[in-house]
Design an enzyme around this catalytic site. Structure first.
Site, short mmCIF file in Angstrom:
data_model
loop_
_atom_site.label_atom_id
_atom_site.label_comp_id
_atom_site.label_asym_id
_atom_site.label_seq_id
_atom_site.Cartn_x
_atom_site.Cartn_y
_atom_site.Cartn_z
N HIS A 28 0.78 -1.24 0.00
CA HIS A 28 0.00 0.00 0.00
C HIS A 28 0.81 1.29 0.00
O HIS A 28 0.24 2.37 -0.08
CB HIS A 28 -0.95 0.01 1.20
CG HIS A 28 -0.26 -0.16 2.53
ND1 HIS A 28 -0.93 -0.01 3.73
CD2 HIS A 28 1.02 -0.47 2.87
CE1 HIS A 28 -0.10 -0.22 4.73
NE2 HIS A 28 1.07 -0.51 4.24
N HIS A 29 2.14 1.21 0.11
CA HIS A 29 2.94 2.44 0.19
C HIS A 29 3.43 2.93 -1.16
O HIS A 29 3.81 4.11 -1.28
CB HIS A 29 4.17 2.22 1.07
CG HIS A 29 3.86 1.96 2.51
ND1 HIS A 29 3.06 2.80 3.26
CD2 HIS A 29 4.24 0.95 3.35
CE1 HIS A 29 2.96 2.32 4.50
NE2 HIS A 29 3.66 1.20 4.57
N ALA A 30 3.49 2.08 -2.17
CA ALA A 30 4.09 2.47 -3.45
C ALA A 30 3.44 3.74 -3.99
O ALA A 30 2.23 3.90 -3.97
CB ALA A 30 3.95 1.34 -4.46
N ASP B 116 -0.73 5.12 2.95
CA ASP B 116 -0.55 6.43 2.32
C ASP B 116 -0.71 6.43 0.82
O ASP B 116 -1.31 7.34 0.23
CB ASP B 116 0.79 7.04 2.72
CG ASP B 116 1.98 6.11 2.47
OD1 ASP B 116 1.77 4.90 2.26
OD2 ASP B 116 3.14 6.61 2.51
#
Length: 372
Positions: free
Chosen positions: A132-134, A173
Site C-alpha cells: 500500500h505504500h508504493a 498512504d
C-alpha cells in the site's frame, strides 16, 4: 454471485528475496500457505495461478517513467539513474526479479478483483498483495507497485462505490493518495501514529480534498495500543462510516504487523481484535477483495492469515498447530504452538485518552460521522 472463495496461489512468489537483512521475508508466504494446507483450508478454495499485471493496469496510478525504471532494475543490478525512483534504498532494494515480483503481485490483485466482477467469487484473497505504500513515481516502504490501487481501480469499472479498509500497522498512504479527490472510494486506515512510525502521515484531519473531501478516514493510535481501544475505534468510527457510505464492494489490507511482538512496530493487539475486524468485514455481505500486507513476526503472519482464511470460509480450526507444520517451520526459526491469543490486551491510560480524543474529533468533524 457464487459463494466460492478464490485464493491466489503464492507459490510463484516464494523464489523472490529482498536480501538477508531485509525484514520482509517472502518465505512467510510459503509457511502461511503450508499452515493453511495443514488445516485443510485449501481444499475448500478455488486456486488461481497469478499472472503479471499489464502496463495498462498499473498505469492507472504509476508514471510510465517509473515503470520503465523498475523494469530496468529487474536484473538486480543497481544503476545511478534508479535512485530518483526510490530504487536501491535499504527499504526498497534493487533485487533480481523486483519488477517481475511486483507486477505479479499487482496482477494477482487484479485477478482477485476480476473474480469479484465476473461473479466467480464473493471473496477473493491475495496474500501476496497489500503493498500500500508504493507511490506514482517512486518505490516506498518495501512497496514498488501499489496493487490495492490496481484492484480498486478495476472494481470501479463495475461498482459505483468501493470501500478500502487498511488494518496494517502503517498508514495506507499510497492508496489514500490515489483516491484523495475521488468520492467513489472511501479509504479508512487504522495505524500507529505517524509521529512514531513510518510513513509519518495519516493524521485524523486528513479527510480528502475537492470532491473527495469526507471520503478519507484516518485513526492514528499511540504506541502500545491494545485490543480495547482498537475495538472501540472499530465500533465508533469504522463500522458506522461503512454503514453510512454503503459500499458495493470492499477491499481490505490485512497486514499483521499491529499484532504484539512485531519487530518493527509498537502495537499490542491480539487475535481477538484482528479476528473481530475480519468478521466485521465478512458480515458486511458485499463482494470482498482481501489482500495481505505487512507482518515481520512470521509466526504472527502465519497464524493471522490462516485464521482470516478460516473466517472467510466459515470454518472453525483447532488452536493446536499441526506437528507437520512445526517441523517445516523449524529450519526457518519460526516457532508456533497455538493459533489464538489467550486473552485480549488493554491499553495504558495515556493511550486510551489519546484514542478518545481522536474518536471524539472525528465524530465531531468528519462529514460521514458528525451527523451519525
Amino acid at each position: 454471485m457464487g459463494n466460492t472463495l478464490v485464493f491466489l496461489d503464492t507459490t510463484p512468489f516464494w523464489r523472490f528475496d529482498y536480501g538477508p537483512t531485509h525484514p520482509l521475508k517472502m518465505w512467510r508466504l510459503r509457511l502461511t500457505q503450508e499452515l493453511q494446507r495443514c488445516y485443510g483450508l485449501l481444499e475448500q478454495v478455488t486456486f488461481v495461478e497469478p499472472r503479471m499485471a499489464t502496463e495498462e493496469e498499473v498505469l492507472v496510478f504509476h508514471e510510465p517513467e517509473y515503470l520503465a525504471a523498475l523494469a530496468e532494475a529487474d536484473e538486480g543490478i543497481w544503476k545511478p539513474n534508479l535512485a530518483r525512483y526510490g530504487l536501491g534504498t535499504p527499504d526498497c532494494p534493487v533485487m533480481e526479479g523486483v519488477y517481475t515480483a511486483s507486477m505479479l503481485a499487482a496482477g494477482a490483485s487484479a485477478q482477485a478483483a476480476e473474480a469479484i466482477i465476473n461473479g466467480q467469487a464473493s471473496i477473493a484473497f491475495n496474500m501476496a498483495g497489500g503493498l500500500h505504500h508504493a507511490m506514482p513515481s517512486y518505490a516506498w516502504g518495501f512497496c514498488y507497485i501499489n496493487d490495492p490501487v490496481v484492484a480498486i481501480s478495476k472494481l470501479l469499472q463495475r461498482f459505483e462505490r468501493v470501500a478500502y479498509v487498511d488494518i496494517d500497522a502503517h498508514h495506507g498512504d499510497g492508496v489514500q493518495l490515489a483516491f484523495y479527490r475521488d468520492p467513489r472510494v472511501l479509504t479508512i486506515s487504522l495505524h500507529e501514529n505517524g509521529r512514531y512510525l513510518f510513513p509519518g502521515t495519516g493524521f485524523e484531519d486528513e479527510m480528502g480534498e475537492g470532491e473527495g473531501y469526507g471520503f478519507a478516514i484516518n485513526i492514528p493510535f499511540l504506541p502500545h495500543a491494545g485490543d480495547d481501544v482498537y475495538l472501540w475505534a472499530l465500533d465508533e468510527v469504522v463500522l458506522p462510516a461503512l454503514e453510512k457510505f454503503k459500499p458495493q464492494a470492499l477491499v481490505t489490507q490485512l497486514g499483521t504487523d499491529a499484532l504484539h511482538d512485531d519487530p518493527i512496530t509498537h502495537w499490542n493487539l491480539t487475535t481477538h481484535s484482528y479476528l473481530r475486524a475480519v468478521r466485521a468485514f465478512k458480515a458486511m455481505g458485499v463482494p470482498w477483495v482481501a489482500l495481505g500486507g505487512g507482518g515481520y513476526n512470521i509466526a504472527n503472519v502465519c497464524r493471522a492469515w490462516t485464521l482470516a482464511l478460516a473466517e472467510m470460509l466459515g470454518v472453525k480450526v483447532p488452536d493446536h498447530v499441526p506437528d507437520e507444520w512445526r517441523v517445516l517451520a523449524q529450519p526457518y526459526g519460526v516457532l508456533l504452538h497455538r493459533l489464538f491469543d489467550a486473552e485480549p490486551t488493554s491499553s495504558s491510560p495515556t493511550v486510551r485518552t489519546d484514542n478518545e480524543r481522536v474518536i471524539r474529533w472525528l465524530r465531531e468533524n468528519h462529514p460521514l460521522l458528525r451527523h451519525g
